[in-house]
Design a protein around this motif. Structure first.
Motif, PDB file in Angstrom:
ATOM      1  N   VAL A 120      -6.927   3.122  -0.443  1.00  0.00           N
ATOM      2  CA  VAL A 120      -7.896   2.298   0.120  1.00  0.00           C
ATOM      3  C   VAL A 120      -9.027   1.734  -0.851  1.00  0.00           C
TER       4      VAL A 120
ATOM      5  N   LEU B  35      -3.837  -2.627   2.253  1.00  0.00           N
ATOM      6  CA  LEU B  35      -4.893  -2.272   3.566  1.00  0.00           C
ATOM      7  C   LEU B  35      -6.117  -2.345   3.077  1.00  0.00           C
ATOM      8  N   GLY B  36      -6.502  -1.852   1.981  1.00  0.00           N
ATOM      9  CA  GLY B  36      -8.094  -1.849   1.433  1.00  0.00           C
ATOM     10  C   GLY B  36      -8.413  -3.289   1.465  1.00  0.00           C
TER      11      GLY B  36
ATOM     12  N   LEU C   8      -4.790   2.374   9.428  1.00  0.00           N
ATOM     13  CA  LEU C   8      -5.047   3.348   8.451  1.00  0.00           C
ATOM     14  C   LEU C   8      -5.044   4.800   9.025  1.00  0.00           C
TER      15      LEU C   8
ATOM     16  N   SER D 162       0.880  -1.091   0.092  1.00  0.00           N
ATOM     17  CA  SER D 162      -0.118   0.044   0.111  1.00  0.00           C
ATOM     18  C   SER D 162       0.851   1.342  -0.099  1.00  0.00           C
TER      19      SER D 162
ATOM     20  N   GLU E  84      -7.746  -0.649  -3.643  1.00  0.00           N
ATOM     21  CA  GLU E  84      -7.391  -1.767  -3.407  1.00  0.00           C
ATOM     22  C   GLU E  84      -8.518  -2.514  -2.969  1.00  0.00           C
TER      23      GLU E  84
END
Length: 272
Positions: A205, A216-217, A239, A73, A208
């Protein structure tokens, strides 16, 4: 006597830094305390107690997961943000420097700026595929606008006296750009870069969540789909921490690059 002044100055700087730290941490500490008290004893599966989330945190975000999800990310964010910064400053400088170019480009820029970047994700996927390139392009497509528009305004606001002085001394071309235009527009450019950073984290995010295998997403969506609600909340905390750390790093860089500007503002406040 001469040695006492630097000591007092160092103590004063340390005291000011401590006060700034207290101010920076006061509101987060209050919010965490409110969250802890409000969620304590909660039996709602979607609103677990904060102590449960914190207890789950080290089990979820191991070194392996940090390498597998956080690092990709960050690399995508860095790639998209850097591309947007370079393109935004370069195009903004050109558009802000020439009135005719600005007159031609302004309607198109206003139209494109009004299009939400997440809406472009399916379109970008058609051309860039579903790999990292798509995610970097999505981040760059959203981050470029605040940088570009703030750069245009900063270049347009160049002091005419300063511009005429540079012309009188024969400072033209690249030398004028480096010594006059960019330093003068620097505060506006960094204002755009700061806005772009928060937009970039959001788009990182969002990108993703579409056809991703890490990030992370992707991790947060996977936790949500698996009804691992405490794990999902730990992802949201990551986040938030990531955004805080990046904001602090950005502020340090801004203070170093625009030290002359902040010093000028501080002296103006003292004199007034």
């Amino acid at each position: 006597m001469n040695g006492a002044c630097p000591v007092r100055s160092a103590h004063g700087a340390a005291r000011r830094a401590l006060v700034r730290l207290v101010y920076a941490l006061a509101l987060p500490a209050v919010l965490v305390a409110v969250w802890w008290l409000a969620s304590d004893g909660s039996t709602n599966v979607y609103w677990p107690p904060l102590r449960t989330v914190l207890r789950t945190f080290p089990d979820v975000w191991t070194a392996e997961r940090l390498r597998g999800d956080v690092r990709p990310s960050l690399l995508r964010l860095l790639g998209g943000y850097t591309a947007a910064a370079v393109a935004g400053v370069a195009l903004g400088t050109v558009i802000g420097s020439y009135r005719r170019v600005r007159a031609v480009c302004e309607p198109v820029l206003e139209f494109l700026r009004a299009v939400p970047p997440p809406v472009l994700v399916p379109v970008i996927m058609l051309f860039a595929g579903i790999g990292d390139t798509m995610k970097v392009v999505v981040i760059a497509s959203g981050c470029v606008w605040p940088v570009l528009l703030n750069t245009v305004e900063g270049v347009r606001a160049l002091d005419p006296v300063m511009a005429e002085t540079a012309r009188s001394y024969g400072i033209t071309g690249v030398s004028r750009l480096r010594a006059v235009v960019l330093p003068s527009a620097g505060p506006q450019i960094f204002a755009g870069l700061r806005q772009a950073l928060s937009i970039g984290i959001i788009l990182m995010v969002v990108s993703e969540m579409f056809a991703a295998s890490n990030g992370l997403g992707f991790a947060i969506v996977q936790f949500q789909r698996g009804f691992a609600v405490p794990d999902m909340w730990t992802g949201i905390l990551v986040l938030g921490l990531l955004g805080f750390v990046l904001s602090v790093l950005f502020r340090i860089v801004e203070r170093r690059v625009l030290g002359w500007y902040h010093g000028l503002r501080a002296s103006t406040r003292r004199s007034s």
